[in-house]
Design a protein around this motif. Sequence first.
Motif, short mmCIF file in Angstrom:
data_model
loop_
_atom_site.label_atom_id
_atom_site.label_comp_id
_atom_site.label_asym_id
_atom_site.label_seq_id
_atom_site.Cartn_x
_atom_site.Cartn_y
_atom_site.Cartn_z
N THR A 312 13.64 -6.57 18.64
CA THR A 312 13.86 -6.07 20.00
C THR A 312 14.98 -5.03 20.06
O THR A 312 15.27 -4.52 21.14
CB THR A 312 14.20 -7.23 20.94
N ASP A 313 15.59 -4.72 18.93
CA ASP A 313 16.60 -3.67 18.85
C ASP A 313 16.66 -3.21 17.40
O ASP A 313 16.08 -3.83 16.50
CB ASP A 313 17.97 -4.14 19.35
N ARG A 364 7.30 -1.47 19.16
CA ARG A 364 6.74 -0.34 19.92
C ARG A 364 7.25 -0.37 21.36
O ARG A 364 7.47 0.68 21.97
CB ARG A 364 5.22 -0.39 19.87
N ARG A 365 7.48 -1.55 21.91
CA ARG A 365 7.98 -1.66 23.29
C ARG A 365 9.49 -1.44 23.38
O ARG A 365 9.99 -1.01 24.42
CB ARG A 365 7.64 -3.03 23.88
N VAL A 385 17.43 4.91 17.88
CA VAL A 385 16.52 5.02 16.75
C VAL A 385 15.17 4.49 17.21
O VAL A 385 15.07 3.34 17.67
CB VAL A 385 17.03 4.22 15.54
N GLU A 386 14.15 5.31 17.11
CA GLU A 386 12.83 4.93 17.60
C GLU A 386 11.95 4.43 16.46
O GLU A 386 12.22 4.70 15.28
CB GLU A 386 12.17 6.14 18.27
N LEU A 387 10.90 3.73 16.83
CA LEU A 387 9.96 3.25 15.82
C LEU A 387 9.43 4.41 14.98
O LEU A 387 9.32 4.31 13.75
CB LEU A 387 8.81 2.51 16.50
N ASP A 388 9.11 5.52 15.62
CA ASP A 388 8.58 6.67 14.88
C ASP A 388 9.59 7.24 13.89
O ASP A 388 9.20 7.79 12.85
CB ASP A 388 8.11 7.75 15.84
N ASP A 389 10.90 7.12 14.20
CA ASP A 389 11.92 7.56 13.24
C ASP A 389 11.83 6.74 11.96
O ASP A 389 11.92 7.28 10.85
CB ASP A 389 13.32 7.41 13.84
N LEU A 390 11.67 5.43 12.11
CA LEU A 390 11.58 4.56 10.94
C LEU A 390 10.31 4.84 10.14
O LEU A 390 10.35 4.91 8.90
CB LEU A 390 11.60 3.09 11.40
N LEU A 391 9.21 5.02 10.84
CA LEU A 391 7.95 5.30 10.15
C LEU A 391 8.02 6.61 9.37
O LEU A 391 7.47 6.73 8.28
CB LEU A 391 6.80 5.32 11.15
N GLU A 392 8.73 7.59 9.94
CA GLU A 392 8.87 8.87 9.25
C GLU A 392 9.67 8.72 7.96
O GLU A 392 9.34 9.33 6.94
CB GLU A 392 9.54 9.89 10.18
#
Length: 404
Positions: A312-313, A364-365, A385-392
């Motif tokens: 959640t964070d 994602r939420r 830091v967003e989920l997409d940052d980690l995926l990148e």
Amino acid sequence: MTTSALSGARWLLLDEYTGEVGEPDVTLGVCHDIDGLFADPEPVPPPETFTLLGCDPAGPLLEALRHMGTERAWLPSIALTPVHRPEHRPAKCWTYEHGCTCEEELIDVTVVGRRPSAARDGLVDLDLRGYVRLFPEHGLPEVKPDVMGFRLSALDNEKLGECLDVAGVFRVRPAAPVRPVTLLGFRPEAPLLGAVEGQRITASLIAIQRDGRITGWGGMLSAAVVSARPSRSGDGLLDIALDGGVEEPWLSGAREIFQMWYDGGPAEPNLWARYDRLLRREWLGVAACHRPRGLPDKPAGTTYHLDGRFVTDIDAFYCAVGEAINGPGGYFGSNLDALYDCLFGGWGAARPFRLVWHHSDVARRHLVPGYDRPTHDPRCWRPNVELDDLLEIFSDRGVEVELR
């Protein structure tokens, strides 16, 4: 590594600082406990007021002026890069691609005032409310450099304009409160066998497990002896009161986390999920300093499973990925730079590998755009830091992530 310390000792004091380069570190002693190592943080101070004088705003700063009085008059960061007079560049100033080491950064900034500048027609003076990102270890911004002005830029180096001068940034700020420390049940070794008032102690605090293994770093202590008296912890032991404390005390709730590792470490995954976000950060620190050294990475091609139910964070993510790679209490980074370093190998997993992220809808939420104020320390505040940052990052390092 183990120590023959007295029964129940939790901390080893190791002087790594006062000898000559190449000389061995000196063990100063071991103790049962350290009063002052764990403390509740000071509250976040109120925001400060700054003024950009003779400002020619551009980009997002110019846009913020159009929305004064609303939440859109806010900027996450304004970097102030001095424009040095060539003959007055400080000796310790080092330049890099986008600025120099004399740069200061304002964070969590709201534009609250605007008026024509007396410095030059067409320029404005801007009043801002926010914080200076202070790094005491690098020197505080107390004296304004002799400059011709300042270039203004955002976190991504986007230009925000220029100004001729600033007010409110360079000033003396109240010193942080001193938190005295007492070494409880301390068994001294040379050169502390005759600890006397005024003697200075500079040492790393190294955690000891119940079985005597020396496992992790707990902080750095630098203070002078105020008193040394017999301890109730046992014959020949001392309680040594010091006039200062550790550089960055652990949160009081982290004592329970250290106890878990003292007893051998977490026995099951997700025990970190019981703690709030501040203590999750402490969990990561303890996990990092207790991680096993010298173990080989698991082979390339391994599949790891991340339990995402509690992500959640961003700190929850680092706890979860550490356990996915290295088991309960495992560590695999505690910020983006550390995660990237771990992906180069030597931290439990060899690339390429596959990460199956279960319950990824939770992240994602929660790992979404915004501004993150995770702690009482404004040094840590920055955009989420967003989920997409980690995926990148995973993609850049050749890691396949399957979101479930």
